[in-house]
Design a protein around this motif. Structure first.
Motif, mmCIF file in Angstrom:
data_model
loop_
_atom_site.group_PDB
_atom_site.id
_atom_site.type_symbol
_atom_site.label_atom_id
_atom_site.label_comp_id
_atom_site.label_asym_id
_atom_site.label_seq_id
_atom_site.Cartn_x
_atom_site.Cartn_y
_atom_site.Cartn_z
ATOM 1 N N ARG A 118 9.307 44.852 83.770
ATOM 2 C CA ARG A 118 10.527 44.072 84.025
ATOM 3 C C ARG A 118 11.409 44.052 82.778
ATOM 4 N N ARG A 119 10.777 43.902 81.620
ATOM 5 C CA ARG A 119 11.556 43.823 80.380
ATOM 6 C C ARG A 119 12.268 45.131 80.101
ATOM 7 N N VAL A 177 7.113 34.313 87.293
ATOM 8 C CA VAL A 177 6.113 34.184 86.219
ATOM 9 C C VAL A 177 5.432 32.820 86.302
ATOM 10 N N ARG A 178 6.252 31.784 86.446
ATOM 11 C CA ARG A 178 5.681 30.432 86.483
ATOM 12 C C ARG A 178 4.697 30.300 87.645
ATOM 13 N N LEU A 206 17.113 36.934 86.059
ATOM 14 C CA LEU A 206 16.259 36.261 85.067
ATOM 15 C C LEU A 206 15.676 34.977 85.649
ATOM 16 N N LEU A 262 -0.304 40.904 84.811
ATOM 17 C CA LEU A 262 0.907 40.150 84.437
ATOM 18 C C LEU A 262 1.581 40.805 83.231
ATOM 19 N N ALA A 289 1.695 33.337 87.151
ATOM 20 C CA ALA A 289 0.885 33.180 85.934
ATOM 21 C C ALA A 289 0.162 31.847 85.935
ATOM 22 N N LEU A 332 5.312 42.325 83.194
ATOM 23 C CA LEU A 332 6.358 41.888 82.254
ATOM 24 C C LEU A 332 6.895 43.050 81.427
ATOM 25 N N LEU A 365 12.894 35.910 87.849
ATOM 26 C CA LEU A 365 11.723 36.334 87.072
ATOM 27 C C LEU A 365 10.981 35.122 86.489
ATOM 28 N N ILE A 366 11.735 34.178 85.940
ATOM 29 C CA ILE A 366 11.099 32.976 85.375
ATOM 30 C C ILE A 366 10.268 32.277 86.458
ATOM 31 N N ILE A 413 15.123 45.452 82.704
ATOM 32 C CA ILE A 413 16.225 44.509 82.475
ATOM 33 C C ILE A 413 16.972 44.841 81.186
#
Lengths: 110, 110
Positions: free
Chosen positions: A59-60, A36-37, A29, A52, A40, A56, A32-33, A63
């Protein structure tokens, strides 16, 4: 001493396995954060925005599904996470050697 | 001169309506890109990542559906976009006044 086999888990082993899963999930996680940061924060076209979104969604789904700590799945789950680099060898310390060997073998075929 | 009514569209009016839709879509997409870049560039928790995913799912569904240029829908589409600020009054210049009045009336009830 409690008897354990590849298919039976002692209380201590269950605790180790759940902690390994939890550590792996935390690592995944956080990664991933960060992704994304970084990605994105650079989008400049609508195609990149929808890409994107697709990323997501995938990935969601992945996960949400894979951190399964049911006893009959956990060797496979740990092997997959080890293969993907989210579970580390040291996370598995304390499992009986037959389980560690099986996890290692599974990482080669998953 | 070609006869037009609120329900019939001259070739020129169709061109104006399609251009208005296109300009609105461009504005909305550019706004979305900017929002994603600014908010996603700041995510620090997985909840924020999944919130971003939910937001993109909703925006994509909405945007995919609403830019409908079929003749029998376009007054409603233009009215909704005008209400939301994506179609501007000047985009509608050249439509007959009955259509502009109807669009204005619709923005109050949509």
């Amino acid at each position: 001493m409690e008897q354990v086999t590849e298919n039976r888990w002692s209380t201590q082993e269950k605790t180790i396995a759940k902690a390994a899963l939890s550590a792996a999930q935390q690592r995944e996680l956080e990664s991933l954060i960060k992704v994304v940061r970084e990605t994105a924060g650079q989008v400049t076209s609508i195609d990149e925005v929808w890409h994107l979104h697709d990323f997501l969604s995938a990935r969601r789904f992945d996960i949400d599904g894979k951190y399964d700590d049911r006893e009959d799945e956990i060797l496979f789950v740990l092997a997959k996470l080890k293969k993907d680099g989210w579970v580390l060898s040291e996370d598995l310390a304390g499992l009986e050697s037959a389980k560690i060997s099986k996890i290692t073998a599974l990482t080669r075929v998953l």
